[in-house]
Design a protein around this motif. Structure first.
Motif, PDB file in Angstrom:
ATOM      1  N   ILE A   3       0.877  -1.187   0.000  1.00 20.87           N
ATOM      2  CA  ILE A   3       0.000   0.000   0.000  1.00 20.87           C
ATOM      3  C   ILE A   3       0.902   1.221   0.000  1.00 20.87           C
ATOM      4  CG2 ILE A   3      -2.123   1.027   0.906  1.00 20.87           C
ATOM      5  CD1 ILE A   3      -2.478  -1.240   2.783  1.00 20.87           C
ATOM      6  N   GLY A   4       0.761   2.036  -1.039  1.00 22.08           N
ATOM      7  CA  GLY A   4       1.613   3.216  -1.230  1.00 22.08           C
ATOM      8  C   GLY A   4       2.423   3.034  -2.497  1.00 22.08           C
ATOM      9  N   ILE A  35       2.032   4.444   3.861  1.00 26.85           N
ATOM     10  CA  ILE A  35       1.088   5.487   3.433  1.00 26.85           C
ATOM     11  C   ILE A  35       1.177   6.769   4.266  1.00 26.85           C
ATOM     12  CG2 ILE A  35      -0.597   4.026   2.257  1.00 26.85           C
ATOM     13  CD1 ILE A  35      -2.179   3.739   4.710  1.00 26.85           C
ATOM     14  N   GLY A  36       1.566   6.647   5.531  1.00 22.75           N
ATOM     15  CA  GLY A  36       1.658   7.845   6.373  1.00 22.75           C
ATOM     16  C   GLY A  36       0.335   8.232   7.005  1.00 22.75           C
ATOM     17  N   CYS A  73      -1.270  -0.908  -4.197  1.00 23.05           N
ATOM     18  CA  CYS A  73      -2.502  -0.156  -3.895  1.00 23.05           C
ATOM     19  C   CYS A  73      -2.170   1.297  -3.589  1.00 23.05           C
ATOM     20  CB  CYS A  73      -3.194  -0.758  -2.678  1.00 23.05           C
ATOM     21  SG  CYS A  73      -3.612  -2.487  -2.898  1.00 23.05           S
ATOM     22  N   HIS A  74      -3.181   2.150  -3.691  1.00 28.65           N
ATOM     23  CA  HIS A  74      -2.985   3.582  -3.477  1.00 28.65           C
ATOM     24  C   HIS A  74      -4.320   4.201  -3.081  1.00 28.65           C
ATOM     25  CE1 HIS A  74      -4.682   3.550  -7.466  1.00 28.65           C
ATOM     26  NE2 HIS A  74      -3.740   2.669  -7.784  1.00 28.65           N
ATOM     27  N   SER A  75      -4.357   5.537  -3.074  1.00 26.51           N
ATOM     28  CA  SER A  75      -5.551   6.197  -2.531  1.00 26.51           C
ATOM     29  C   SER A  75      -6.804   5.985  -3.395  1.00 26.51           C
ATOM     30  CB  SER A  75      -5.299   7.694  -2.356  1.00 26.51           C
ATOM     31  OG  SER A  75      -5.070   8.290  -3.608  1.00 26.51           O
ATOM     32  N   ARG A  76      -6.635   5.574  -4.640  1.00 29.05           N
ATOM     33  CA  ARG A  76      -7.807   5.352  -5.512  1.00 29.05           C
ATOM     34  C   ARG A  76      -8.164   3.871  -5.629  1.00 29.05           C
ATOM     35  NH1 ARG A  76      -4.901  10.115  -5.974  1.00 29.05           N
ATOM     36  NH2 ARG A  76      -5.699  11.462  -7.635  1.00 29.05           N
ATOM     37  N   LEU A 118       7.111   2.079  -4.696  1.00 28.46           N
ATOM     38  CA  LEU A 118       7.518   1.549  -6.008  1.00 28.46           C
ATOM     39  C   LEU A 118       8.764   0.673  -5.913  1.00 28.46           C
ATOM     40  CD1 LEU A 118       6.717   4.483  -8.467  1.00 28.46           C
ATOM     41  CD2 LEU A 118       5.402   2.406  -8.038  1.00 28.46           C
ATOM     42  N   PRO A 119       9.852   1.155  -5.266  1.00 32.78           N
ATOM     43  CA  PRO A 119      11.039   0.282  -5.232  1.00 32.78           C
ATOM     44  C   PRO A 119      10.824  -1.024  -4.469  1.00 32.78           C
ATOM     45  CG  PRO A 119      11.455   2.331  -3.998  1.00 32.78           C
ATOM     46  CD  PRO A 119      10.173   2.512  -4.743  1.00 32.78           C
TER      47      PRO A 119
END
Ligand code: NAP
Length: 288
Positions: A164-165, A209-210, A188-191, A172-173
């Motif tokens: 996630i992020g 994600i923070g 995964c991400h915010s969308r 990514l890395p």
């Protein structure tokens, strides 16, 4: 109840090994590795990170120079300092602590660091090397995550990994490093729609994600390996906490990392590892 990977303990072990290794360098190469850290401004979090890096260098025997520049320093002055360090043969690694004040173009600064001195692995050529599987410098946080998984003997090959992020420095890395080790990776991400249904499929879950305690127990399946990269302040207590709701999630996870004392110390330890690697590459020792 899960196994908690102590990034602190693993770091100590790795640092002890690096200390012995660096102690042999003066005889072998005539000097020890040299890391230069540039800090612009007086952001307390950045100051603390820079102190942590200097302390780790001291512990291991790596020469450290910290250059402090005022917040209002011009981009041109910073770039000329970096050019000077690029040309200085006694310098093996250059790190500019991020974030930089808004009047300075971060991309331009990162690109100005010579690829073979870019200890953070953020230079476009190092990013390309990672994605093209060429020799280069791997960013410290993802590298530290892989070390933690390896330390617990986690098998990555064939596993369903969910990250996630999708940041350039972590999401990514780490996805690429997992992919290179033959995991089936979902980013995964915010969308992302219905995130819990995706995270519940994870056998390895990396969270970067923070957002304090964002990943709750209902988002994790029994036996998942959970790596928490987040560094947040708990809005109620003001204490440090991760992106994962540690207590309840640790009841379901097979392996989990704490915050603090998890990924954080490993990031600095891998920075030391990168500095040594760059030094050895320069000395031609990696080809022997
Ligand atoms: P970042 O650049 O701030 O990006 C955050 C990522 O999380 C973005 O990809 C974002 O999605 C995603 N995200 C945000 N809210 C989300 C939500 N509700 N659902 C799903 N995805 C969401 O992240 P970063 O720099 O990688 O940092 C992440 C955390 O790790 C921070 O707490 C940071 O302090 C910590 N960190 C720790 C270390 C360490 O050494 N321990 C090192 C680096 C970072 P979009 O792309 O769609 O916006």
């Amino acid at each position: 109840m899960s196994t908690v990977i102590s990034g602190k303990a693993l770091s100590e072990k790795m640092r002890a090994e690096m200390t012995s290794q660096v102690a042999t360098f003066p005889d072998l190469y005539g000097r020890v590795p040299h890391l230069v850290v540039i800090l612009v401004g007086e952001d307390p979090a950045s100051q603390s990170y820079v102190r942590g890096k200097a302390k780790a260098c001291e512990q291991i025997g790596i020469r450290n120079t910290t250059i402090l520049l005022p917040a209002q320093v011009s981009e041109e002055t910073l770039l000329s300092k970096i050019a000077e360090l690029n040309a200085d043969d006694s310098v093996d690694g250059i790190l500019v602590q991020l974030p930089l004040p808004s009047h300075i173009d971060e991309d331009r600064v990162i690109e100005s660091i010579s690829q073979d001195k870019d200890v953070d692995g953020f230079h476009p050529l190092n990013v390309a090397s990672l994605w093209m599987k060429r020799p280069g410098t791997v960013p410290c946080t993802p590298k530290g995550i892989i070390r933690m998984l390896e330390s617990e003997g986690v098998q990555i090959k064939g596993k369903r990994a969910v990250v996630i992020g999708r940041s350039q420095i972590v999401g990514l890395p780490i996805s690429k490093l997992l992919l290179d080790r033959h995991a089936t990776v979902t980013i995964c991400h915010s969308r992302t729609v219905d995130l819990p249904s995706v995270t519940r499929q994870a056998e390895i879950l990396i969270v970067a994600i923070g957002r304090p305690r964002f990943v709750t127990a209902d988002m994790v399946s029994e036996g998942t390996v959970v790596i928490d990269v987040g560094v947040n302040r708990d809005p109620q207590t003001g204490k440090l906490c991760g992106d994962v709701d540690f207590g309840p999630v640790s009841e379901k996870a097979s392996i989990i990392t704490p915050v603090p004392g998890g990924v954080g110390p490993m990031t600095i330890t891998c920075l030391m590892e990168n500095t040594i690697e760059m030094f050895l590459r320069k000395m031609g020792a990696d080809k022997k």
